[in-house]
Motif scaffolding. Structure first.
Motif, PDB file in Angstrom:
ATOM      1  N   UNK A   1       0.844  -1.371   0.040  1.00 33.10           N
ATOM      2  CA  UNK A   1       0.038   0.046   0.094  1.00 33.10           C
ATOM      3  C   UNK A   1       0.966   1.186  -0.096  1.00 33.10           C
ATOM      4  N   UNK A   2       0.235   2.175  -0.145  1.00 37.00           N
ATOM      5  CA  UNK A   2       0.861   3.682  -0.387  1.00 37.00           C
ATOM      6  C   UNK A   2       1.237   3.849  -1.487  1.00 37.00           C
ATOM      7  N   UNK A   3       1.904   5.229  -1.735  1.00 36.41           N
ATOM      8  CA  UNK A   3       2.311   5.660  -3.241  1.00 36.41           C
ATOM      9  C   UNK A   3       3.699   6.382  -2.833  1.00 36.41           C
ATOM     10  N   UNK A   4       4.603   5.716  -2.669  1.00 38.56           N
ATOM     11  CA  UNK A   4       6.016   6.113  -2.588  1.00 38.56           C
ATOM     12  C   UNK A   4       6.911   5.701  -4.020  1.00 38.56           C
ATOM     13  N   UNK A   5       7.429   6.758  -4.429  1.00 39.81           N
ATOM     14  CA  UNK A   5       8.163   6.786  -5.759  1.00 39.81           C
ATOM     15  C   UNK A   5       9.729   6.486  -5.455  1.00 39.81           C
ATOM     16  N   UNK A   6      10.264   5.458  -5.635  1.00 35.98           N
ATOM     17  CA  UNK A   6      11.690   5.392  -5.318  1.00 35.98           C
ATOM     18  C   UNK A   6      12.772   5.836  -6.573  1.00 35.98           C
ATOM     19  N   UNK A   7      13.642   6.630  -6.207  1.00 32.38           N
ATOM     20  CA  UNK A   7      14.761   6.942  -7.136  1.00 32.38           C
ATOM     21  C   UNK A   7      15.961   6.781  -6.622  1.00 32.38           C
ATOM     22  N   UNK A   8      16.853   5.931  -7.141  1.00 32.21           N
ATOM     23  CA  UNK A   8      18.201   5.547  -6.702  1.00 32.21           C
ATOM     24  C   UNK A   8      19.275   5.717  -7.956  1.00 32.21           C
ATOM     25  N   UNK A   9      20.329   6.612  -7.501  1.00 30.13           N
ATOM     26  CA  UNK A   9      21.275   6.950  -8.437  1.00 30.13           C
ATOM     27  C   UNK A   9      22.432   7.742  -7.671  1.00 30.13           C
ATOM     28  N   UNK A  10      23.815   7.368  -8.032  1.00 31.67           N
ATOM     29  CA  UNK A  10      25.003   8.053  -7.608  1.00 31.67           C
ATOM     30  C   UNK A  10      24.985   9.345  -8.087  1.00 31.67           C
ATOM     31  N   UNK A  11      24.514   9.753  -8.918  1.00 26.54           N
ATOM     32  CA  UNK A  11      24.258  11.241  -9.392  1.00 26.54           C
ATOM     33  C   UNK A  11      22.797  11.671  -9.709  1.00 26.54           C
ATOM     34  N   UNK A  12      22.616  12.737  -8.902  1.00 24.64           N
ATOM     35  CA  UNK A  12      21.173  12.951  -8.572  1.00 24.64           C
ATOM     36  C   UNK A  12      20.437  13.758 -10.046  1.00 24.64           C
ATOM     37  N   UNK A  13      21.008  14.884 -10.299  1.00 28.88           N
ATOM     38  CA  UNK A  13      20.676  15.571 -11.520  1.00 28.88           C
ATOM     39  C   UNK A  13      20.818  14.882 -12.731  1.00 28.88           C
ATOM     40  N   UNK A  14      22.089  14.353 -12.964  1.00 28.27           N
ATOM     41  CA  UNK A  14      22.293  13.762 -14.231  1.00 28.27           C
ATOM     42  C   UNK A  14      21.651  12.548 -14.610  1.00 28.27           C
TER      43      UNK A  14
END
Length: 287
Positions: free
Chosen positions: A194-207
């Motif tokens: 449940x819930x609506x959590x978006x996951x973002x994984x990266x060594x470089x945030x903007x790129x």
């Protein structure tokens, strides 16, 4: 048991993600079948004055040389390999392509990479900043090196076809091996509850598209205020960190069991994995 020289620019115990995870996993697989002589990390720094000259030329509006693969540095790499390879090895196995193009292997050799240099420089750099003649020098070196290999393995069919097209090669010795980062115990089931959590994984945030993720979150929150964004890796800008619907976890090392467990739990429980990258030819976080 046959012996292989495994040649890489990455330390043997580094496997946090990306190229290091692939290098580590390749080494582990080779050890299952061969006696492996680890030749690495072979990664001498760029020649200082070449770096400065190229940067100054570009800052002044001219085209600089691609100093990272200058003849001087490539020759240093070749010399370092010669000093460390086992002379009784039956073959050489290289992680990556362009770095090794000045080394003349006297035994059969193999290579494994996500893309050729021509694809890499087109996607990751502005080609107009570099001298065409210097880029052609590297293209030709790599083309010859690829052509003389016993077999060249790619992460994807796309990268294989790109190399054929970029270098006008038949690529009879090209094969697709696929890819996998160092996750030997990935989540076996989807434990979303449940819930609506978006996951973002990266060594470089903007790129790797972190700004796009945050912009999307703000737009979504206007209609669905419960949606959250969890960020793993490089710290985002201050305005992102302070947003009430953003949870910044930091870097999680897969080599540390507790952090690896936390990483897997975030993956298996997420509502959505978002990776709007402009700097990947084969995003390992998806694999």
């Amino acid at each position: 048991m046959k012996k292989v020289n495994f040649i890489t620019n990455i330390p043997p115990n580094e496997h946090g993600g990306g190229r290091s995870a692939v290098s580590y996993s390749t080494h582990q697989q080779l050890k299952r079948f061969y006696e492996v002589n680890y030749v690495g990390p072979i990664n001498p720094p760029p020649v200082g004055w070449e770096h400065i000259l190229s940067k100054m030329t570009r800052l002044l509006g001219g085209r600089g040389k691609y100093f990272f693969f200058s003849d001087r540095r490539l020759k240093k790499i070749a010399s370092a390999i010669s000093e460390r390879v086992a002379p009784d090895a039956h073959f050489n196995f290289f992680h990556g392509f362009a770095s090794w193009t000045k080394y003349k292997s006297n035994i059969p050799y193999f290579g494994y990479c996500d893309a050729c240099f021509a694809t890499y420089v087109r996607l990751y750099n502005n080609i107009d900043l570099f001298r065409r003649k210097d880029l052609e020098r590297i293209y030709n070196l790599e083309k010859e090196w690829l052509n003389n290999a016993r077999t060249i393995f790619f992460h994807s069919q796309w990268a294989l076809e790109e190399t054929r097209r970029e270098y006008n090669m038949a690529g009879a010795n090209f094969r697709v091996a696929g890819v996998g980062g160092f996750i030997d115990k990935s989540p076996e089931t989807d434990n979303y509850s449940g819930g609506h959590n978006i996951l973002f994984i990266s060594r470089l945030f903007s790129a790797k598209g972190g700004d796009h993720c945050f912009n999307a979150l703000q737009g979504i929150n206007m209609k669905y205020p419960d949606v959250t964004l969890t960020i793993l890796g490089e710290a985002p800008p201050e305005n992102v960190l302070k947003h009430p619907q953003v949870n910044y976890v930091g870097f999680l090392k897969k080599s540390i069991p507790e952090q690896f467990d936390q990483y897997k739990k975030l993956l298996e429980s997420a509502w959505l994995l978002m990776h709007p990258t402009t700097m990947d030819v084969n995003p390992l976080v998806v694999a």
